[in-house]
Motif scaffolding. Structure first.
Motif, PDB file in Angstrom:
ATOM      1  N   GLU A  70       1.232  17.443  -0.782  1.00  0.00           N
ATOM      2  CA  GLU A  70       0.752  17.541   0.611  1.00  0.00           C
ATOM      3  C   GLU A  70       1.102  16.277   1.406  1.00  0.00           C
ATOM      4  O   GLU A  70       1.505  16.356   2.570  1.00  0.00           O
ATOM      5  N   ARG A 103       0.853  -1.194   0.000  1.00  0.00           N
ATOM      6  CA  ARG A 103       0.000   0.000   0.000  1.00  0.00           C
ATOM      7  C   ARG A 103       0.886   1.240   0.000  1.00  0.00           C
ATOM      8  O   ARG A 103       1.978   1.238   0.565  1.00  0.00           O
ATOM      9  N   ARG A 128      -5.710  10.335  -5.332  1.00  0.00           N
ATOM     10  CA  ARG A 128      -6.876   9.599  -5.847  1.00  0.00           C
ATOM     11  C   ARG A 128      -6.866   9.512  -7.373  1.00  0.00           C
ATOM     12  O   ARG A 128      -7.352   8.529  -7.943  1.00  0.00           O
ATOM     13  N   VAL A 187       4.793  16.492   2.184  1.00  0.00           N
ATOM     14  CA  VAL A 187       5.045  17.502   3.230  1.00  0.00           C
ATOM     15  C   VAL A 187       4.643  16.929   4.596  1.00  0.00           C
ATOM     16  O   VAL A 187       5.373  17.072   5.588  1.00  0.00           O
ATOM     17  N   TYR A 188       3.494  16.255   4.607  1.00  0.00           N
ATOM     18  CA  TYR A 188       3.008  15.640   5.850  1.00  0.00           C
ATOM     19  C   TYR A 188       4.045  14.654   6.415  1.00  0.00           C
ATOM     20  O   TYR A 188       4.422  14.727   7.587  1.00  0.00           O
ATOM     21  N   ARG A 204       7.960   8.941  -0.894  1.00  0.00           N
ATOM     22  CA  ARG A 204       7.712   9.018   0.550  1.00  0.00           C
ATOM     23  C   ARG A 204       8.766   8.247   1.343  1.00  0.00           C
ATOM     24  O   ARG A 204       9.263   8.702   2.372  1.00  0.00           O
ATOM     25  N   ARG A 206      -4.458  15.321  -6.647  1.00  0.00           N
ATOM     26  CA  ARG A 206      -4.766  14.403  -5.557  1.00  0.00           C
ATOM     27  C   ARG A 206      -4.309  12.987  -5.912  1.00  0.00           C
ATOM     28  O   ARG A 206      -4.437  12.564  -7.073  1.00  0.00           O
ATOM     29  N   LEU A 238       0.475   4.075   1.485  1.00  0.00           N
ATOM     30  CA  LEU A 238       0.441   4.825   2.754  1.00  0.00           C
ATOM     31  C   LEU A 238       0.225   6.316   2.530  1.00  0.00           C
ATOM     32  O   LEU A 238       0.621   7.149   3.340  1.00  0.00           O
ATOM     33  N   LEU A 239      -0.413   6.638   1.408  1.00  0.00           N
ATOM     34  CA  LEU A 239      -0.710   8.036   1.086  1.00  0.00           C
ATOM     35  C   LEU A 239      -2.222   8.254   1.163  1.00  0.00           C
ATOM     36  O   LEU A 239      -2.994   7.334   0.896  1.00  0.00           O
ATOM     37  N   TYR A 240      -2.609   9.459   1.505  1.00  0.00           N
ATOM     38  CA  TYR A 240      -4.037   9.779   1.608  1.00  0.00           C
ATOM     39  C   TYR A 240      -4.576  10.201   0.235  1.00  0.00           C
ATOM     40  O   TYR A 240      -4.025  11.103  -0.400  1.00  0.00           O
ATOM     41  N   ASP A 241      -5.649   9.544  -0.180  1.00  0.00           N
ATOM     42  CA  ASP A 241      -6.221   9.774  -1.512  1.00  0.00           C
ATOM     43  C   ASP A 241      -6.634  11.223  -1.742  1.00  0.00           C
ATOM     44  O   ASP A 241      -6.543  11.724  -2.851  1.00  0.00           O
ATOM     45  N   ASP A 242      -7.159  11.871  -0.672  1.00  0.00           N
ATOM     46  CA  ASP A 242      -7.702  13.222  -0.860  1.00  0.00           C
ATOM     47  C   ASP A 242      -6.698  14.329  -0.581  1.00  0.00           C
ATOM     48  O   ASP A 242      -7.058  15.506  -0.563  1.00  0.00           O
ATOM     49  N   LEU A 243      -5.437  13.951  -0.355  1.00  0.00           N
ATOM     50  CA  LEU A 243      -4.374  14.963  -0.309  1.00  0.00           C
ATOM     51  C   LEU A 243      -3.610  14.887  -1.623  1.00  0.00           C
ATOM     52  O   LEU A 243      -3.555  13.828  -2.258  1.00  0.00           O
TER      53      LEU A 243
END
Lengths: 224, 246
Positions: free
Chosen positions: B100, B89, B136, B103-104, B150, B134, B91-96
């Motif tokens: 972003e 996976r 996504r 940076v997170y 990442r 995004r 490990l990234l957020y779909d809606d960022l």
């Protein structure tokens, strides 16, 4: 403490940004909270003469049900998209992860409550302009957020998470809910902090206990 | 580098079971600095479990594990600073957006000057032009590239890659190959799992086969028998070992 604060704020920033993008959580909880109050208002036949007696109970029932709905989603996005795993392999403490998620939940719930309170005040006929009521709501919500975050982390790892969370959440939070209803009844009646008696300190004691125990338990819950 | 321990990864007597099912047992492994270890193995032999233990995401039942000299049981937070992980996976957020997300993670790892580092890794994985989209909207391959970005963001000493070639096109595979080569040339280490024999043979400086809870090293056996370990012989030995597992 500064070692904790940085990661906590990063987690909060990320969760607020995600919610700002999707808006699915806050909007659905506000709608749900309104429906709960309307139903209770009619079911209990609330009249102006009885509102001081009934309003606090209806208020906290709506807050508690809304909190369960919100907490159910607290870790879902992280679990589904791997964000929780990303946090767990990052060099930050489990306490920071827990407190970051709990602070996010607290902010979401306070936002929802701020949106709902004026409507409740009109429907249930009570004044929200009371410091003792505000303090009671804040402390009660803090307890919801801390306990809810822990149980949400447990529930998200089970197949029946929607059922699991309320089963765990309500029994543990019962003392806080009872104390919050009692303190709110007095606050709506117009008493000052002193008039709230033992109920407010009781919520403070439970919050303090939860703030010590829950982060500690969380570190075991998320380990495989 | 003067205070660096002699081994990038060192495990002794490592054991892990799921319920009553033993996956790894009494596993000893040492990966020196600058080595790229490629692990082969049939499904369910414990490749991913081993990487997840090394990544501090799963605890071993028994044994000791040290990464970059940090014992994972006693010093996990220090070890995590030295480890980069690419798993199944992203490990990234779909809606960022991709930027972003990076940076997170750079802030979670406490990177100073994170903006320039984020730009640097975006360039490395050739995602700069899509950085503000995004996640996504990304294809699987692009998500994998973002995931690699990442993982290398904090310049980890040890890279753990679980079938990193999955979903990557030829160009991306080539980018990843160059990256791994740079990584080991600079004295850092890589542990990677794959089912692609050709790729593994090309990228690995050492190959192992996970079988029966332990790692066999066919190239070392060949050397011990006095045979000059040519690629073809190692390839055959790996294939034989994998067939025996099946």
């Amino acid at each position: 403490m500064s070692g904790l604060l940085g990661p906590i704020l990063i987690i909060v920033w990320k969760d607020l940004l995600l919610e700002l993008r999707s808006k699915d959580l806050v909007v659905s909880i506000v709608v749900f909270g309104l429906v709960v109050v309307v139903v209770f208002n009619f079911a209990l036949n609330n009249t102006p003469g009885r509102s001081a007696e009934l309003a606090p109970g209806i208020l906290w029932s709506a807050f508690a049900f809304s909190a369960v709905l919100g907490m159910n989603r607290a870790f879902v996005r992280d679990q589904e998209q791997g964000g929780l795993e990303g946090l767990l392999i990052s060099p930050i403490s489990r306490d920071a992860i827990f407190l970051g998620k709990a602070l996010t939940s607290l902010i979401f719930m306070l936002l929802v409550e701020a949106a709902l309170l004026p409507v409740y005040a009109v429907m249930l006929d009570f004044s929200v302009l009371s410091w003792s009521l505000m303090l009671t709501i804040f402390l009660g919500t803090l307890g919801f957020a801390v306990v809810g975050t822990l149980f949400s982390a447990i529930a998200v790892q089970t197949r029946s998470r929607e059922i699991m969370l309320p089963v765990l959440f309500f029994p543990v939070l019962l003392p806080v809910i009872i104390a919050a209803v009692e303190a709110s009844t007095r606050a709506v009646g117009g008493v000052t902090f002193i008039g709230l008696g033992r109920w407010l300190p009781l919520i403070v004691v439970f919050d303090a206990l939860f703030l010590v125990i829950c982060p500690w338990v969380f570190s075991f819950v998320v380990e495989e | 580098m003067t205070t660096q321990p002699t081994e990038a990864i060192l495990t002794r007597g490592l054991a892990k079971s799921f319920d009553e099912w033993p996956v790894l047992w009494n596993l000893d492994l040492s990966v020196p600095w600058g080595q790229s270890l490629v692990l082969f193995g049939a499904n369910g032999t414990g490749k991913t479990t081993l990487l997840r233990i090394l990544a501090t995401h799963v605890w071993a039942d028994h044994g000791t594990v040290a990464v970059a000299g940090h014992n994972l049981r006693t010093n996990p937070e220090y070890a995590r600073r030295k480890i980069g992980v690419v798993g199944h996976r992203s490990l990234l957020y779909d809606d960022l957006t991709c930027r972003e997300n990076l940076v997170y993670y750079s802030r979670l790892f406490g990177l100073k000057n994170h903006k320039s580092r984020v730009e640097e890794v975006l360039e490395t994985v050739k995602l700069r032009d899509r950085a503000d989209f995004r996640v996504r909207t990304f294809s699987n391959g692009m998500q994998k590239r973002a995931s690699i970005a990442r993982a290398i963001l904090h310049r980890p000493d040890v890279l753990l890659l679980d079938e990193p070639e999955t979903g990557l096109d030829r160009e991306s595979v080539s980018i990843l190959g160059e990256l791994l080569s740079e990584w080991t040339d600079s004295g850092r280490s890589v542990v990677m799992t794959t089912h692609d024999l050709d790729l593994g043979m090309n990228w690995g400086t050492r190959v192992g086969v996970l079988r029966g809870g332990k790692i066999n090293f066919p190239d070392e056996k060949l050397t011990a028998c006095g045979s000059k370990s040519h690629d073809n012989q190692i390839r055959q030995a790996v294939t034989d070992s994998l067939e025996a597992t099946g």
